[in-house]
Design a protein around this motif. Structure first.
Motif, PDB file in Angstrom:
ATOM      1  N   PHE A 101       0.837  -1.203   0.000  1.00 29.56           N
ATOM      2  CA  PHE A 101       0.000   0.000   0.000  1.00 29.56           C
ATOM      3  C   PHE A 101       0.871   1.252   0.000  1.00 29.56           C
ATOM      4  O   PHE A 101       0.675   2.162  -0.806  1.00 29.56           O
ATOM      5  CB  PHE A 101      -0.928  -0.001   1.214  1.00 29.56           C
ATOM      6  N   ASN A 159      -8.102   2.349  -1.524  1.00 28.41           N
ATOM      7  CA  ASN A 159      -6.923   1.706  -2.069  1.00 28.41           C
ATOM      8  C   ASN A 159      -5.955   2.842  -2.396  1.00 28.41           C
ATOM      9  O   ASN A 159      -6.336   4.018  -2.290  1.00 28.41           O
ATOM     10  CB  ASN A 159      -7.272   0.823  -3.282  1.00 28.41           C
ATOM     11  N   TRP A 202      -8.416  -1.814   3.280  1.00 24.82           N
ATOM     12  CA  TRP A 202      -7.923  -0.572   3.872  1.00 24.82           C
ATOM     13  C   TRP A 202      -9.083   0.376   4.090  1.00 24.82           C
ATOM     14  O   TRP A 202      -9.992   0.456   3.270  1.00 24.82           O
ATOM     15  CB  TRP A 202      -6.872   0.056   2.965  1.00 24.82           C
TER      16      TRP A 202
END
Length: 169
Positions: A37, A137, A127
């Motif tokens: 991420f 995202n 997330w």
């Protein structure tokens, strides 16, 4: 298929075969998700900043964005626009985005965003933005939460109440 997706499918298959998932596998999944991420978000912001600079370069060179990669004390990115600074960093298991306006002796803090990984019943990692609860995202974070900084710097964000005054000995 991304490596994170492969790991998720592997774990689903494991559960369907009756094999339990160890704590180390859960920890590995979350650590990997955090790394991916942060890397994707930083790459997007570097690319967006570069393209933004290419477009405005000749017309408004003073509006250009500077990007600095950081690794210590935390991995991440610093994006500079004039006296405004956006810091994307890893704090524990949270991706934190802080915006600060720097003057000679003071820093004014503006809205910060925190993004955290969560695990669902199917053992997938998703997330969420801690501030508003939205599922995100890296692309959504870059486009919906951070892109206004490229145009307006800190002016686009609400200021927090904290004012830090630096003192010189």
């Amino acid at each position: 298929m991304k490596q994170s997706e492969k790991l998720w499918i592997q774990n689903l298959a494991r559960v369907s075969l009756g094999k339990s998932l160890s704590q180390s596998i859960h920890t590995q999944m979350i650590s990997f998700s955090i790394q991916v991420f942060l890397e994707e978000l930083c790459n997007l912001m570097m690319n967006y900043s570069q393209h933004f600079n290419e477009i405005i370069g000749d017309a408004k060179p003073d509006e250009a964005i500077r990007v600095l990669q950081i690794s210590q004390p935390r991995p991440g990115l610093i994006i500079l626009k004039g006296g405004d600074k956006m810091i994307i960093s890893l704090v524990g298991k949270i991706i934190r985005v802080r915006t600060v306006q720097v003057h000679v002796d003071t820093e004014r803090n503006f809205q910060s965003f925190d993004f955290e990984p969560k695990q669902n019943e199917q053992l997938g990692i998703f997330w969420r933005c801690v501030n508003d609860g939205q599922l995100v995202n890296p692309e959504l974070v870059a486009q919906n939460y951070l892109s206004s900084f490229l145009v307006c710097g800190c002016r686009a964000l609400p200021q927090t109440l904290r004012l830090v005054v630096a003192t010189h000995p």
